[in-house]
Design a protein around this motif. Structure first.
Motif, PDB file in Angstrom:
ATOM      1  N   SER A 185       0.888  -1.167  -0.140  1.00 18.54           N
ATOM      2  CA  SER A 185       0.066  -0.022   0.025  1.00 18.54           C
ATOM      3  C   SER A 185       0.930   1.107   0.178  1.00 18.54           C
ATOM      4  O   SER A 185       0.503   2.200  -0.801  1.00 18.54           O
ATOM      5  N   THR A 186       1.941   1.286   0.839  1.00 15.28           N
ATOM      6  CA  THR A 186       3.000   2.262   0.803  1.00 15.28           C
ATOM      7  C   THR A 186       3.338   2.581  -0.706  1.00 15.28           C
ATOM      8  O   THR A 186       3.918   3.860  -1.148  1.00 15.28           O
ATOM      9  N   GLU A 189       0.940   4.089  -3.040  1.00 12.57           N
ATOM     10  CA  GLU A 189       0.610   5.232  -2.650  1.00 12.57           C
ATOM     11  C   GLU A 189       1.703   6.395  -3.226  1.00 12.57           C
ATOM     12  O   GLU A 189       1.523   7.367  -3.521  1.00 12.57           O
TER      13      GLU A 189
END
Length: 190
Positions: A185-186, A189
């Motif tokens: 997810s990081t 993002e």
């Protein structure tokens, strides 16, 4: 007097090799602090297994770990008469501990039979606990602990059980439930 604990290791990938190295390196500490010697009786991977009823010597373990790290078999192939993992079970003492560092559900029948024979089962492999509920019912019981398979090996579950057993109510739990998912997810993002 030193207590010898027989151990069987399933999987000699990165985690399994690191565990063998750690066991060998920690021998003096285990002997001094706990009067304990972890004796690796058998090592198994998806291709074959090796067994020594007296436990492998440290130099033999180091050689096998080095061979596996190079992608080599630890022993000569057995050919058409290769023995399967269930063939190993009757050779093991009842007090053996089976450590599964694989990433496969193929070990589950072996683990279930080992548990039925009174052996201890330690899982770094999540699949036996995240698969078929019948596996969970057999492998997990009131004496089981699961910290190595979830929560980054933090004592999350035992802490939660201690809180509940002492009468505390848990209203909410927050946390990153998957380090891998958090990393992905990081990256997305970014």
């Amino acid at each position: 007097m030193t207590f010898t604990q027989p151990v069987v290791l399933l999987g000699l990938g990165g985690v399994g090799r690191a565990l063998v190295r750690q066991i060998v390196a920690a021998r003096p500490r285990h002997a001094q602090r706990s009067r304990l010697r972890l004796s690796l009786l058998a090592l198994a991977d998806s291709q074959s297994w090796v067994f020594d009823p007296n436990g492998f010597a440290d130099d033999a373990l180091e050689t096998m770990v080095a061979r596996k790290a190079q992608g080599l078999p630890w022993a000569e192939p057995r050919g058409a008469d290769a023995q399967t993992l269930p063939d190993l079970l009757p050779r093991l003492p009842q007090r053996a501990i089976i450590v599964d560092t694989t990433a496969t559900a193929a070990t589950v029948p072996f683990l279930i039979e080992a548990k039925a024979r009174g052996m201890g089962v330690v899982l770094a492999n999540k699949l036996p606990l995240a698969g078929d509920l019948r596996w969970w019912d057999v492998l997990a019981n009131e004496t089981s602990r699961w910290e190595t398979t979830c929560g980054a090996a933090l004592p999350v579950i035992s802490t939660l059980n201690t809180l509940l057993d002492s009468g505390d109510d848990v209203w909410r739990i927050e946390g990153a439930l998957s380090g891998t998912l958090g990393y992905l997810s990081t990256q997305l993002e970014a």
